[in-house]
Scaffold this active site. Structure first.
Site, PDB file in Angstrom:
ATOM      1  N   LYS A  51       0.877  -1.304   0.080  1.00  0.00           N
ATOM      2  CA  LYS A  51      -0.145   0.003  -0.049  1.00  0.00           C
ATOM      3  C   LYS A  51       0.777   1.249  -0.089  1.00  0.00           C
ATOM      4  O   LYS A  51       2.218   1.253   0.386  1.00  0.00           O
ATOM      5  CB  LYS A  51      -1.023  -0.019   1.115  1.00  0.00           C
ATOM      6  CG  LYS A  51      -0.071   0.059   2.708  1.00  0.00           C
ATOM      7  CD  LYS A  51      -1.337  -0.087   3.670  1.00  0.00           C
ATOM      8  CE  LYS A  51      -0.543  -0.366   4.977  1.00  0.00           C
ATOM      9  NZ  LYS A  51      -1.427  -0.361   6.306  1.00  0.00           N
ATOM     10  N   ARG A 102     -10.517  -0.278  14.884  1.00  0.00           N
ATOM     11  CA  ARG A 102     -10.329   0.632  13.514  1.00  0.00           C
ATOM     12  C   ARG A 102     -11.268  -0.237  12.734  1.00  0.00           C
ATOM     13  O   ARG A 102     -12.522   0.208  12.525  1.00  0.00           O
ATOM     14  CB  ARG A 102      -9.050   0.550  13.137  1.00  0.00           C
ATOM     15  CG  ARG A 102      -8.700   1.634  12.226  1.00  0.00           C
ATOM     16  CD  ARG A 102      -7.175   1.866  11.677  1.00  0.00           C
ATOM     17  NE  ARG A 102      -6.674   0.634  11.315  1.00  0.00           N
ATOM     18  CZ  ARG A 102      -5.420   0.283  10.947  1.00  0.00           C
ATOM     19  NH1 ARG A 102      -4.587   1.564  11.270  1.00  0.00           N
ATOM     20  NH2 ARG A 102      -4.999  -0.834  10.320  1.00  0.00           N
ATOM     21  N   TYR A 106      16.083  30.583   7.405  1.00  0.00           N
ATOM     22  CA  TYR A 106      14.871  31.255   7.706  1.00  0.00           C
ATOM     23  C   TYR A 106      14.668  31.364   9.064  1.00  0.00           C
ATOM     24  O   TYR A 106      14.606  30.251   9.857  1.00  0.00           O
ATOM     25  CB  TYR A 106      13.854  30.644   7.127  1.00  0.00           C
ATOM     26  CG  TYR A 106      13.438  30.889   5.492  1.00  0.00           C
ATOM     27  CD1 TYR A 106      13.248  31.879   4.797  1.00  0.00           C
ATOM     28  CD2 TYR A 106      13.399  29.509   4.649  1.00  0.00           C
ATOM     29  CE1 TYR A 106      13.173  31.934   3.563  1.00  0.00           C
ATOM     30  CE2 TYR A 106      13.413  29.890   3.218  1.00  0.00           C
ATOM     31  CZ  TYR A 106      13.209  31.129   2.561  1.00  0.00           C
ATOM     32  OH  TYR A 106      13.196  31.129   1.470  1.00  0.00           O
TER      33      TYR A 106
END
Length: 362
Positions: A34, A129, A254
């Protein structure tokens, strides 16, 4: 000059599959692919896992991509199907489906199919789940056995939430609960994810579902892949594109997040959150240049990162290769420095990064 590159070592992939079979020699392997094979490239990875017995994906589009890529092995949909209209697609492509709720079971029972589909009945033993409640098992099992739209061999499975922690007894409790639920049913079972494979041998069952460990990464707390005989498949690499000296007291990047305490040199490398590198990586997160580890300094930018290489360093030059994680720097260590997990880093590599598939020289 090749800049941001994910080097995918197919020899390491084969080595990891062999190691998995060594750990669980009596189980069939359902290779979990997946999320683009955890960021490694869905179809290419599958093509080099011919030793696996089946593939598992989360979504139907992933399964279709495997079939389009010429893969013929069984493919299991870990989330099952979402609409009744998906069922003819499953049948036409020989996909196997998880059944985890009443909506799916009813849709399967009511479908008009020319042949039965292979099913995996998922039982929730504590993940909370997906999965039917334990007390629903007998009803769902009987209904799957009765419908002509499901093959007679109804496989049974569950999932572990805490198998990565050997000090947590929840996994042992789940194994025992699942075994009691299954009882004397003569069906194939599947419990173990990667952590279960490594740490809980009683969970190996007829099938195992290796995911992260296939790619050489440890699924366990406080360890790296090599601790378990695994080899990193992905090495995320780039190059030094600039080198500059700065005096003591200067702020870099930054927000001026980092300030030099003494005169030093910085190597600027072509990598940033635009490539999938974690923006919140801490100061000192290591990279490897010419076999030596150095720490990043300043904020991770979209396209660049600065690395403190020291004031008297002549060994690092523009064009030198930089390993952000991989063979010489476990992705688990980088994930710790970024306050995340290796799964996220691997899956977040962006399309801007070039993929290069290699095999070790014999």
């Amino acid at each position: 000059m090749r800049l941001a590159t994910a080097e995918i070592n197919l020899t390491a992939l084969a080595t990891n599959l062999a190691r998995i079979k060594q750990i669980a020699p009596n189980s069939k392997v359902m290779a979990v692919l997946k999320a683009n094979a955890y960021g490694h490239g869905l179809v290419t990875i599958a093509q080099h896992l011919q030793g696996a017995d089946a593939f598992a994906v989360a979504r139907i589009d992933e399964a279709l991509a495997l079939r389009a890529g010429g893969l013929t092995k069984p493919i299991v949909l870990l989330e099952g199907f979402f609409e009744a209209s998906d069922l003819p697609i499953l049948l036409a492509n020989n996909f196997e489906t998880i059944i985890h709720d009443e909506h799916q079971l009813a849709a399967l029972e009511q479908a008009n199919l020319d042949a039965p589909i292979a099913t995996w009945l998922k039982i929730d033993t504590g993940m909370h789940r997906l999965g039917i409640e334990p007390e629903q098992l007998e009803q769902f099992y009987s209904r799957l056995k009765a419908t002509q739209n499901a093959k007679q061999d109804v496989r049974l499975m569950t999932h572990f939430p805490c198998a990565d922690d050997t000090k947590n007894n929840k996994t042992l409790s789940q194994i025992q609960h699942f075994s009691k639920l299954v009882g004397d049913k003569i069906e194939q079972i599947c419990l173990a994810n990667s952590a279960g494979i490594i740490a809980w041998p009683d969970s190996h069952g007829d099938w195992i579902r290796p995911g992260l460990m296939l790619y050489g990464v440890s699924p366990m707390l406080d360890s790296v892949g090599s601790d378990h005989g695994l080899s990193a498949v992905m090495s995320l690499k780039t190059r030094v594109i600039a080198k500059r000296s700065i005096p003591a007291g200067e702020r870099v990047g930054y927000g001026g997040r980092w300030q030099s305490q003494e005169a030093t040199q910085l190597a600027v490398v072509a990598m940033g959150y635009g490539d999938g590198y974690p923006r919140h990586a801490q100061e000192g997160t290591p990279v490897v240049i010419n076999g030596k580890r150095y720490g990043i300094v300043g904020s991770v930018s979209m396209d660049m990162i600065t690395v403190d290489i020291g004031a008297e360093n002549d060994s690092v030059q523009v064009g030198d290769e930089v390993e952000m994680w991989g063979e010489n720097l476990p992705v688990e260590k980088v994930a710790q420095c970024a306050g995340t997990i290796p799964y996220e880093l691997l899956c977040n590599v962006t399309p801007r990064v070039s993929y290069q598939y290699i095999k070790d020289k014999k």
